[in-house]
Design an enzyme around this catalytic site. Structure first.
Site, short mmCIF file in Angstrom:
data_model
loop_
_atom_site.label_atom_id
_atom_site.label_comp_id
_atom_site.label_asym_id
_atom_site.label_seq_id
_atom_site.Cartn_x
_atom_site.Cartn_y
_atom_site.Cartn_z
CE LYS A 179 -3.92 -1.80 2.71
NZ LYS A 179 -4.96 -1.55 1.69
NE ARG A 188 -11.02 -9.51 -2.20
CZ ARG A 188 -11.35 -8.56 -3.08
NH1 ARG A 188 -11.72 -8.88 -4.31
NH2 ARG A 188 -11.31 -7.29 -2.73
#
Ligand code: BES
Ligand code: MN
Ligand code: ZN
Length: 502
Positions: free
Chosen positions: A282, A356
């Site tokens: 990130k 996920r």
């Protein structure tokens, strides 16, 4: 904070600070008028001069000078009478409790709005639940790592009493049960907020497992914690793939409260103790907030705790998929393929879509319990923030009744949700060239394609998915909600468990 209910006239009740709600208008009405009469019209004067307009959250305090039993009187605005709802009462509770602490006082009592309409059109239970929720969450602060004198001073408010008018004898038990429910759920909410506010060096997967152990010991719950070897044996490719770049060992935590023998409600919480993005790292700006990427898991832990403390007659299983997502020579690379617990294969095209992956293993593991309802809660997608802003949780799933119930409970508790579709056509976006599915569908509809991905691991189990990336972390405080982590979802999930219990 201890909460009590007392049947007494506001003017003759002994406390440090008497909190008196004031509705908007030219002059004080109801309890405000009665108390102000004893004070010689100080409030009426301020209202006439326009110095106090009684907007929701406005505060005006006076020393009582012995005119009433309380040492001080604090008038708190609740806005227009017709618009008073649970949210206004939570704000009243929060504002009041903070005012008492700021004045360094120890006790306070909240007066009813008027003796003929004491609970502002709400039931006594809902009224007490709202005021106490506002007060208990309103005084929350996270100062563990502050060392200066001012920050170290403990809060003073230890006793809050809800006053019940004489003519409402029947309401006392309802006020008590609403207050008790709210105290337990709000303290659990603050517990979840603490876990998310602590640095990731402190709240590691191992620490989450220890928290679960402490709850299990204290509340008599069953606990199973799978370590890395056991996860490998269970083919949990999502858990292993996400955690393998970190030196922190992953933990798959299963906490069970058996308040009934029927099929359980199973809740799976995303528990990424730090999300750096992994090899798909990130940007630096705001990355520190990713210590809160375990908020879903914290909320599940806190909800199981609340259900057990409330002794709800329901069977609940909480699952935390705890791992740290780090880049390193041992990390998963983009392009790698994971073999999931369910048997499906996943091409990892972006290691930052890690939530996920761990959640998928949690959802397929959950099916061994044949749940009546499978719920998951996760800070899953930045796209959810783009879609809904910071004021609504993204809701998806296959159980229409649970979605409707959650939407109603969200409206009542102020943790609002908005439904997004999971139409089959979106699944096109997560088709992989080399595996069964890939872990991102690109920028468009990112929250929905993440939901579609999870759906592939829920089998035929009735399921709902809450994306709390939008609400888990706040850049500013409100009248009762803190800045930073706020234990998102605990009031909502406990509210649903309460409803499913009855
Ligand atoms: N934990 C983040 C989502 C998030 C973002 C939570 C902002 C709270 C605030 C999640 O793991 C993530 O990184 N998602 C990616 C998915 C993308 C790579 C498909 C995202 O949203 O950018
Ligand atoms: Mn991520
Ligand atoms: Zn994440």
């Amino acid at each position: 904070m201890e909460i009590r209910v007392a049947q007494a006239a506001p003017a003759s009740f002994t406390t440090d600070m008497l909190i008196v709600p004031v509705a908007k208008g030219d002059t004080p009405r109801g309890t405000a008028a009665e108390v102000d009469q004893a004070l010689g019209g100080l409030l009426a004067d301020a209202m006439r001069r326009g110095e106090f307009k009684a907007g929701a959250g406005a505060v005006l305090c006076f020393p009582s000078g012995g005119a009433v039993r309380a040492r001080r009187v604090c008038f708190v605005g609740v806005g227009e009478t017709a618009k008073i709802d649970a949210e206004v009462l939570r704000r009243l509770g929060g504002r009041s409790a903070r005012t008492v602490n700021n004045a360094r006082l120890e006790s306070a009592a909240v007066a009813p709005l008027a003796s003929d309409s004491p609970f502002a059109g709400l039931t006594a239970t809902d009224y007490a639940e709202a005021v106490v929720t506002g007060a208990v969450i309103g005084v929350y602060r996270f100062d563990t790592y502050k060392t200066d004198e001012d920050s170290r001073v403990p809060d003073t408010l230890t006793l809050l009493t809800l006053l019940c008018p004489d003519g409402q004898r029947g309401a006392v038990a309802d006020l008590e049960s609403g207050a008790n429910y709210a105290r337990i759920v709000s303290e659990a909410t603050n517990y979840a907020a603490d876990l998310a506010n602590h640095p990731s060096a402190v709240v590691t997967p191992t620490r989450l497992a220890r928290e679960a152990k402490e709850l299990a010991d204290r509340l008599g719950l069953s606990l199973t914690v799978l370590d890395k070897e056991q996860m490998i044996a269970q083919n949990m490719g999502g858990m292993i793939g996400v955690s393998q770049g970190s030196v922190e060992p992953p933990k798959f935590i299963v906490l069970e409260y058996k308040g009934a023998t029927s099929a359980p409600v199973v809740m799976v919480g995303k528990s990424i103790t730090f999300d750096s993005g992994g090899i798909s790292i990130k940007p630096s700006a705001g990355m520190e907030e990713m210590k809160g990427d375990m908020t879903g898991g914290a909320s599940v832990l806190a909800t199981v705790r609340a259900a057990a403390e409330l002794r709800l007659p329901i069977h609940v299983v909480g699952i935390l998929t705890a791992a740290e997502n780090m880049p390193s020579g041992t990390a998963t690379n983009p392009g790698d393929v994971l073999h999931m617990h369910s048997g499906l294969t996943v091409e990892v095209v972006n290691t930052d879509a890690e939530g996920r992956l761990v959640m998928a293993d949690g959802l397929s593991y959950a099916q061994r319990y044949s749940p009546r309802l499978l719920m998951d809660i996760a800070t899953l997608t930045g796209a959810c923030v783009v879609a809904l802003g910071h004021y609504a949780i993204g809701l998806m799933g296959t159980d229409e009744d649970a979605k409707t119930a959650l939407t109603e409970i969200g409206e009542a508790t102020g943790e609002r949700l908005w439904t997004l579709p999971l139409w089959e056509v979106y699944e096109e976006d997560i088709k992989s060239d080399i595996a069964d599915v890939k872990n991102t569908g690109g920028r468009a509809g990112g929250t929905i394609t993440a939901g579609c991905f999870l759906k592939k691991f829920t089998g035929n189990t009735p399921w709902v998915h809450l994306d709390i990336a939008s609400t888990a972390w706040a850049s500013k405080a409100t009248d009762y909600l803190p800045k930073g982590a706020r234990g998102t979802g605990v009031r909502l999930l406990t509210g649903l468990l309460r409803r499913l219990s009855s």
